[in-house]
Structure formats: structure tokens, C-alpha cells
Design an enzyme around this catalytic site. Structure first.
Site, PDB file in Angstrom:
ATOM      1  N   GLY A  50       0.844  -1.188   0.000  1.00  0.00           N
ATOM      2  CA  GLY A  50       0.000   0.000   0.000  1.00  0.00           C
ATOM      3  C   GLY A  50       0.878   1.235   0.000  1.00  0.00           C
ATOM      4  N   CYS A  95       6.139  -0.092   7.929  1.00  0.00           N
ATOM      5  CA  CYS A  95       5.744   1.043   7.095  1.00  0.00           C
ATOM      6  C   CYS A  95       6.934   1.497   6.263  1.00  0.00           C
ATOM      7  CB  CYS A  95       5.256   2.195   7.969  1.00  0.00           C
ATOM      8  SG  CYS A  95       4.760   3.655   7.022  1.00  0.00           S
ATOM      9  N   GLU A 138      -3.359   2.753   5.752  1.00  0.00           N
ATOM     10  CA  GLU A 138      -3.323   3.841   4.758  1.00  0.00           C
ATOM     11  C   GLU A 138      -4.222   5.002   5.182  1.00  0.00           C
ATOM     12  OE1 GLU A 138      -0.913   3.509   2.997  1.00  0.00           O
ATOM     13  OE2 GLU A 138      -0.691   1.345   3.019  1.00  0.00           O
TER      14      GLU A 138
HETATM   15  O1  GNR Z   1       3.990  -2.616   2.429  1.00  0.00           O
HETATM   16  C1  GNR Z   1       3.479  -2.517   3.538  1.00  0.00           C
HETATM   17  N1  GNR Z   1       3.284  -3.632   4.267  1.00  0.00           N
HETATM   18  C2  GNR Z   1       2.568  -3.653   5.434  1.00  0.00           C
HETATM   19  C3  GNR Z   1       2.663  -4.783   6.234  1.00  0.00           C
HETATM   20  C4  GNR Z   1       1.981  -4.842   7.416  1.00  0.00           C
HETATM   21  C5  GNR Z   1       1.183  -3.800   7.789  1.00  0.00           C
HETATM   22  C6  GNR Z   1       1.072  -2.665   7.009  1.00  0.00           C
HETATM   23  C7  GNR Z   1       1.760  -2.581   5.841  1.00  0.00           C
HETATM   24  S1  GNR Z   1       1.610  -1.180   4.845  1.00  0.00           S
HETATM   25  C8  GNR Z   1       3.164  -1.182   4.085  1.00  0.00           C
HETATM   26  C9  GNR Z   1       3.297  -0.085   3.050  1.00  0.00           C
HETATM   27  C10 GNR Z   1       3.102   1.266   3.680  1.00  0.00           C
HETATM   28  O2  GNR Z   1       3.875   1.772   4.449  1.00  0.00           O
HETATM   29  N2  GNR Z   1       1.978   1.870   3.375  1.00  0.00           N
HETATM   30  O3  GNR Z   1       1.675   3.042   3.918  1.00  0.00           O
HETATM   31 NI    NI Z   2       2.860   3.189   5.758  1.00  0.00          NI
END
Ligand code: GNR
Ligand code: NI
Length: 179
Positions: A50, A95, A138
Site C-alpha cells: 500500500g 511502514c 493507509e
Molecule cells: O507494504 C506494507 N506492508 C505492510 C505490512 C503490514 C502492515 C502494514 C503494511 S503497509 C506497508 C506499506 C506502507 O507503508 N503503506 O503506507
Molecule cells: Ni505506511
């Protein structure tokens, strides 16, 4: 052509702002469509499951997501609103804007959200597990919230699985069992 944008990290002021609602009239603007394409490109390159607009220094309420399972397609959601949230569970999270760390966070197991797609059409997404976790993660970004604000036991990854989450790679996050 889409290009990879720079992902800003903790300490950057844009990550702490409440992002602005997108005017639906803006969605058809080629620059806005370019932003969506660039966000997908940036998310896949990271790699991540995400990416929210504030992470590429754009303080607007949209994110892209692709959890890469059989049930869910890649999606962009503009002006998301949580419609349903059920059953709290603890999950391991990372993140892209806090590289190199993981932590334990309480999230809803099952959520549904509504918002607009890249054509300005209303959409509704619903799911569990990593999909639900990512939606909440997100939307937190759009409100200036990082998971480290809520998580406990923030640490450098200790297992290969935690390493993948820390790298924000598309690792299925495992709920920590209460037993
Ligand atoms: O890629 C992402 N993996 C993830 C794994 C566990 C919980 C949340 C995430 S989101 C993250 C990408 C990201 O930082 N999106 O804002
Ligand atoms: Ni994030």
C-alpha cells in the site's frame, strides 16, 4: 509515463498533516491521473502492499493498495471512509516511511470502506487480514498518523518474516495469538 517518486520518512512534516479531501472534479485532471500511476509505480518498486499520497509528499486523501492475494485486485481509493470495523486483533506491522522496524498494533480484523475510484465512481471494499490491516494503515496516513504512534514493542526485525514486514514487502502479516 509513470515514474517512481521519493517516499518521505518519519520526521517529514507532510506525514503529520491531515491530508485534504480531493475535489471530485480534480480526479479527471491528467496530473491527478499521473499521480495515481506514479503511486502504483512507487509502491511496486518499494516493494509495498500500500502507499498513501502523503508518503510521496502529496497531502491529499488517496492511497493505492495491492495485497496480491486471490480475492483482491489492485485499487486506488480517493476520499476513503470506514463504514464497518469489527473485532480487534493484534498484528505485526511495518511502514515504508519507517524503514527497518516492526511493531505490534491492535487493528480491526474485518473492515469495509467506501470511496471513489480513478474515474470518480463510488466503490466499496471489504476484507479481512492483511487487506483490512492495510486499509486501516493507509487511512491513518491520511490523518497524519503513523503506526509507531499506536504500536508497542517497536523493534528491528528478529525473524525472516518480520524482516519482510519491515521491508514492507508483501508478507502476509500474522496475527499474534493471545495464548
Ligand atoms: O507494504 C506494507 N506492508 C505492510 C505490512 C503490514 C502492515 C502494514 C503494511 S503497509 C506497508 C506499506 C506502507 O507503508 N503503506 O503506507
Ligand atoms: Ni505506511
Amino acid at each position: 509515463m509513470p515514474y517512481i517518486r521519493e517516499i518521505v520518512t518519519d520526521g517529514h512534516p507532510t506525514l503529520r498533516k491531515v491530508a485534504k479531501k480531493v475535489d471530485p472534479k480534480e480526479i479527471s485532471d491528467p496530473l491527478f491521473q499521473q499521480l495515481i500511476d506514479d503511486m502504483f509505480e512507487t509502491m511496486y518498486a518499494a516493494p509495498g502492499v500500500g502507499l498513501a499520497a502523503p508518503q510521496v509528499n502529496v497531502s491529499k486523501r488517496l492511497f493505492v493498495m495491492d495485497v496480491q492475494d486471490d480475492e483482491h485486485q489492485p485499487a486506488v481509493v480517493i476520499n476513503p471512509k470506514i463504514e464497518l470495523a469489527e473485532e480487534e486483533i493484534e498484528m505485526t506491522e511495518g511502514c515504508l516511511s519507517v524503514p527497518g522496524y516492526v511493531g505490534e498494533i491492535t487493528r480491526y480484523k474485518h473492515v469495509a470502506i467506501t470511496g471513489l475510484d480513478r474515474h470518480g465512481h463510488k466503490i466499496r471494499l471489504e476484507g479481512e487480514g492483511l487487506f483490512a490491516q492495510c486499509l486501516q494503515h493507509e487511512i491513518d496516513h491520511l490523518n497524519g498518523v503513523l503506526y509507531i504512534d499506536k504500536a508497542k514493542n517497536i523493534r528491528k526485525p528478529e525473524t525472516e518474516e518480520e524482516q519482510e514486514i519491515a521491508d514492507a514487502a508483501a508478507a502476509e502479516a500474522t496475527p499474534t495469538s493471545p495464548v
